[in-house]
Write a protein that holds these residues in place. Structure first.
Motif, PDB file in Angstrom:
ATOM      1  N   PHE A  30       9.844 -12.975   3.153  1.00 20.75           N
ATOM      2  CA  PHE A  30       8.570 -13.620   3.453  1.00 20.75           C
ATOM      3  C   PHE A  30       7.787 -12.809   4.475  1.00 20.75           C
ATOM      4  O   PHE A  30       8.310 -12.403   5.514  1.00 20.75           O
ATOM      5  N   SER A  31       6.517 -12.582   4.160  1.00 24.17           N
ATOM      6  CA  SER A  31       5.623 -11.829   5.037  1.00 24.17           C
ATOM      7  C   SER A  31       4.310 -12.579   5.178  1.00 24.17           C
ATOM      8  O   SER A  31       3.963 -13.414   4.341  1.00 24.17           O
ATOM      9  N   SER A  32       3.565 -12.242   6.211  1.00 22.64           N
ATOM     10  CA  SER A  32       2.203 -12.751   6.299  1.00 22.64           C
ATOM     11  C   SER A  32       1.330 -11.992   5.307  1.00 22.64           C
ATOM     12  O   SER A  32       1.701 -10.914   4.829  1.00 22.64           O
ATOM     13  N   ALA A  33       0.165 -12.551   5.003  1.00 21.33           N
ATOM     14  CA  ALA A  33      -0.758 -11.908   4.051  1.00 21.33           C
ATOM     15  C   ALA A  33      -1.642 -10.910   4.793  1.00 21.33           C
ATOM     16  O   ALA A  33      -2.877 -10.977   4.748  1.00 21.33           O
ATOM     17  N   SER A  34      -1.011  -9.975   5.484  1.00 21.40           N
ATOM     18  CA  SER A  34      -1.747  -8.975   6.240  1.00 21.40           C
ATOM     19  C   SER A  34      -0.874  -7.740   6.409  1.00 21.40           C
ATOM     20  O   SER A  34       0.349  -7.807   6.260  1.00 21.40           O
ATOM     21  N   LEU A  35      -1.522  -6.630   6.710  1.00 20.84           N
ATOM     22  CA  LEU A  35      -0.808  -5.384   6.963  1.00 20.84           C
ATOM     23  C   LEU A  35      -1.283  -4.805   8.282  1.00 20.84           C
ATOM     24  O   LEU A  35      -2.473  -4.869   8.609  1.00 20.84           O
ATOM     25  N   PRO A  36      -0.399  -4.203   9.056  1.00 20.40           N
ATOM     26  CA  PRO A  36      -0.790  -3.663  10.369  1.00 20.40           C
ATOM     27  C   PRO A  36      -1.628  -2.392  10.229  1.00 20.40           C
ATOM     28  O   PRO A  36      -1.605  -1.715   9.198  1.00 20.40           O
ATOM     29  N   GLU A  37      -2.327  -2.061  11.280  1.00 20.00           N
ATOM     30  CA  GLU A  37      -3.243  -0.917  11.280  1.00 20.00           C
ATOM     31  C   GLU A  37      -2.580   0.405  10.890  1.00 20.00           C
ATOM     32  O   GLU A  37      -3.164   1.183  10.131  1.00 20.00           O
ATOM     33  N   PRO A  38      -1.363   0.722  11.355  1.00 22.73           N
ATOM     34  CA  PRO A  38      -0.758   2.011  10.973  1.00 22.73           C
ATOM     35  C   PRO A  38      -0.604   2.174   9.457  1.00 22.73           C
ATOM     36  O   PRO A  38      -0.766   3.281   8.935  1.00 22.73           O
ATOM     37  N   ILE A  39      -0.301   1.089   8.763  1.00 24.37           N
ATOM     38  CA  ILE A  39      -0.164   1.176   7.308  1.00 24.37           C
ATOM     39  C   ILE A  39      -1.519   1.408   6.658  1.00 24.37           C
ATOM     40  O   ILE A  39      -1.659   2.211   5.719  1.00 24.37           O
ATOM     41  N   ARG A  40      -2.528   0.745   7.163  1.00 28.58           N
ATOM     42  CA  ARG A  40      -3.881   0.948   6.629  1.00 28.58           C
ATOM     43  C   ARG A  40      -4.350   2.381   6.887  1.00 28.58           C
ATOM     44  O   ARG A  40      -4.992   3.004   6.033  1.00 28.58           O
ATOM     45  N   GLU A  41      -4.022   2.908   8.052  1.00 24.06           N
ATOM     46  CA  GLU A  41      -4.409   4.283   8.375  1.00 24.06           C
ATOM     47  C   GLU A  41      -3.687   5.277   7.473  1.00 24.06           C
ATOM     48  O   GLU A  41      -4.273   6.286   7.068  1.00 24.06           O
TER      49      GLU A  41
END
Length: 370
Positions: free
Chosen positions: A23-34
């Motif tokens: 289970f995860s939140s429906a979001s991704l942290p900034e390093p992954i987006r970068e």
């Protein structure tokens, strides 16, 4: 949301045939987006334009569905019963990636996924949406955040329990579920996956240049295989398992319990001689229900001809010669290269006649290449 609900969801998923749930939140942290932004900025996605056009949705799950609060990540084991690297030894046979040696996983997984999502909706009244590798969802980072494994140095997910062999899928939901602890990286100093890559597709650990990846070249790339990669392809005709198969964590992996993922005997190591004779109808029949079918006959035969040229079997030169007259320029060009590898004198003798009638520039360039 209570742990009891999460337990019920896990039980429902396991009952539907899934092997891992997190289970995860429906979001991704900034390093992954970068990391995604850098991958795209460097053009490492090649011709996969959909990755760039839908980058916002990939980077921000809630851009895909604003009401989503949680993501339930699920994994289904597709572990093989043999070491995939063994099939590379007989160069007269083609090698198809483990995941494509039977049924299309999209069909198998999605059916089970819908069953789980339906049960969740009926149990809780929450809204749900399901995704199986066909929407702009970053499954691997989400799976790592949900504790299913970690992204190894080859960028694929690695599981302590299932090694490299997990099909990933996701259920987005309006439920606000407690997140699981992300898995730590257990790659250590190991470089097996980086060092085995035949085409040096990893510029650095945890980075992939898809343009150099044999899986990309044999499946996604629409044109002639760049000459610099042809020899390195060996007899791989659909995908490549090298970086997955060499991972030490596979020592804990077991064969998939899902029969739809067990290799069909005729697709384990099919004869290049037989594959080279496939017309469109025969191709569709052989690969009915398989992900290979989606590449189309011409792109697949292109791959078969590259493998034929790498086979070292002069007898197969007749198969390449027969395809010099194929309707597809993609196939004709690959046939020229294969014939030149196996029977250079024959190719030289035919060059003038074929150049005189060839109108496609990409094929003409194959005839005139040094």
């Amino acid at each position: 949301m209570s742990d009891a609900l999460k337990t019920r969801i896990i039980e429902q998923a396991k009952g539907a045939g899934f092997d891992a749930v997190g289970f995860s939140s429906a979001s991704l942290p900034e390093p992954i987006r970068e990391r995604l932004a850098r991958f795209l900025a460097l053009g490492r996605h090649g011709s996969m334009g959909w990755m760039e056009s839908r980058a916002e949705e990939r980077a921000h799950p809630q851009s895909l569905w604003a009401d989503a609060k949680s993501v339930i990540m699920l994994g289904m084991n597709y572990g093989p019963d043999k070491d995939p690297l063994e099939a590379l030894k007989d160069k007269t046979n083609g090698v198809i990636s483990v995941y494509a040696q039977n049924r299309d996983y999209h069909d198998v997984v999605k059916k089970r996924l819908k069953r789980v999502a339906r049960a969740i909706a009926e149990d809780t009244g929450a809204e749900v949406k399901v995704f199986v590798d066909t929407a702009p969802v970053m499954e691997k980072p989400l799976a790592a955040r949900a504790g299913l494994g970690w992204q190894g140095k080859h960028t694929n997910l690695v599981s302590r329990e299932f090694g490299s062999w997990l099909f990933l899928s996701a259920i987005f939901t309006t439920l606000d579920l407690a997140v699981d602890k992300p898995e730590n990286d257990h790659c250590g100093s190991c470089r097996n996956c980086l060092d085995i890559c035949p085409t040096d597709a990893f510029p650095a650990p945890y980075q992939l240049d898809a343009r150099r990846c044999i899986s990309y070249l044999t499946i996604e790339h629409p044109g002639p295989i760049p000459r610099e990669f042809r020899k390195a392809m060996g007899n791989r005709i659909y995908g490549c398992d090298d970086c997955l198969a060499v991972c030490p964590w596979n020592k804990f992996a077991e064969r998939s319990r899902e029969s739809a993922f067990h290799a069909r005997e005729e697709l384990r190591a099919p004869s290049l001689r037989d594959l080279a004779e496939l017309d469109d109808a025969a191709f569709r029949k052989l690969f009915s229900g398989s992900p290979v079918k989606r590449t189309g006959r011409n792109r697949f035969i292109r791959n078969v001809l590259i493998a034929t040229g790498n086979s070292g079997d002069a007898v197969l030169s007749t198969k390449a010669e027969a395809l010099l007259n194929d309707e597809s320029p993609l196939v004709r060009g690959a046939a020229v290269w294969a014939l030149a590898q196996l029977a250079p004198d024959k190719a030289a003798a035919l060059r003038s006649d074929y150049l005189a009638k060839e109108t496609d520039e990409s094929v003409r360039s194959e005839w005139t290449a040094g």
